[in-house]
Motif scaffolding. Structure first.
Motif, mmCIF file in Angstrom:
data_model
loop_
_atom_site.group_PDB
_atom_site.id
_atom_site.type_symbol
_atom_site.label_atom_id
_atom_site.label_comp_id
_atom_site.label_asym_id
_atom_site.label_seq_id
_atom_site.Cartn_x
_atom_site.Cartn_y
_atom_site.Cartn_z
ATOM 1 N N ALA A 255 3.658 8.431 2.824
ATOM 2 C CA ALA A 255 3.801 6.989 2.277
ATOM 3 C C ALA A 255 5.222 6.350 2.601
ATOM 4 O O ALA A 255 5.158 5.320 2.997
ATOM 5 N N THR A 256 6.282 7.332 2.655
ATOM 6 C CA THR A 256 7.549 6.746 3.308
ATOM 7 C C THR A 256 7.563 6.514 4.718
ATOM 8 O O THR A 256 7.977 5.564 4.878
ATOM 9 N N PHE A 257 6.647 7.233 5.607
ATOM 10 C CA PHE A 257 6.449 6.938 6.821
ATOM 11 C C PHE A 257 5.746 5.611 7.117
ATOM 12 O O PHE A 257 6.218 4.782 8.104
ATOM 13 N N ALA B 58 4.025 5.866 -5.484
ATOM 14 C CA ALA B 58 3.985 5.983 -6.710
ATOM 15 C C ALA B 58 3.059 7.216 -7.081
ATOM 16 O O ALA B 58 3.486 7.995 -7.791
ATOM 17 N N VAL B 59 1.948 6.978 -6.868
ATOM 18 C CA VAL B 59 0.904 7.897 -6.924
ATOM 19 C C VAL B 59 1.196 9.489 -6.581
ATOM 20 O O VAL B 59 1.280 10.375 -7.116
ATOM 21 N N GLY C 30 0.851 -1.116 0.173
ATOM 22 C CA GLY C 30 0.120 0.079 -0.001
ATOM 23 C C GLY C 30 1.010 1.306 0.128
ATOM 24 O O GLY C 30 0.492 2.307 -0.547
ATOM 25 N N ALA C 31 1.832 1.273 0.756
ATOM 26 C CA ALA C 31 2.744 2.400 0.771
ATOM 27 C C ALA C 31 3.340 2.608 -0.293
ATOM 28 O O ALA C 31 3.472 3.691 -0.880
ATOM 29 N N LEU C 32 3.997 1.546 -1.079
ATOM 30 C CA LEU C 32 4.806 1.824 -2.306
ATOM 31 C C LEU C 32 3.707 2.375 -3.319
ATOM 32 O O LEU C 32 4.000 3.073 -4.216
ATOM 33 N N VAL D 186 2.038 12.752 -8.680
ATOM 34 C CA VAL D 186 1.170 14.027 -8.528
ATOM 35 C C VAL D 186 2.299 15.115 -8.748
ATOM 36 O O VAL D 186 1.969 16.283 -9.042
ATOM 37 N N ALA D 187 3.163 14.795 -7.644
ATOM 38 C CA ALA D 187 4.239 15.899 -7.764
ATOM 39 C C ALA D 187 5.039 16.379 -9.005
ATOM 40 O O ALA D 187 5.125 17.482 -9.230
#
Length: 74
Positions: A52-54, A15-16, A9-11, A20-21
C-alpha cells in the motif's frame, strides 16, 4: 497531479494492513522456530502495508490522465 482514486485505495489498504499486523502482534509472534498464532498475520499485515505504501508513493509521483486522453482511442 495526484491520482486520487489510487491514493484513497492505498490509504484504505494501509489502514487494513496496519490493523492486521497489530492484531497479529497482539496474538503473539513467538519465535522463528516456534511461531505463535499471530506470526503469519503479522507478516501478511506488514506486506499489505508495504504494498500500500508503494501504491501511495506511485500515486503521488505519477500525473493523472485527463478525461480526453482516456477516451481518445474509442
Amino acid at each position: 497531479m495526484l491520482r486520487i482514486a489510487d491514493a484513497w485505495g492505498a490509504l484504505f489498504w494501509l489502514a487494513v494492513g496496519s490493523f492486521v499486523a497489530w492484531q497479529g502482534y497482539k496474538l503473539g509472534l513467538g519465535r522463528l522456530n516456534d511461531p505463535g498464532s499471530g506470526f503469519a498475520l503479522f507478516w501478511v499485515g506488514l506486506l499489505m502495508v508495504a504494498f500500500a505504501t508503494f501504491v501511495l508513493i506511485s500515486a503521488t509521483n505519477r500525473e493523472a490522465p485527463d478525461i480526453k486522453s482516456l477516451w481518445s482511442e474509442t
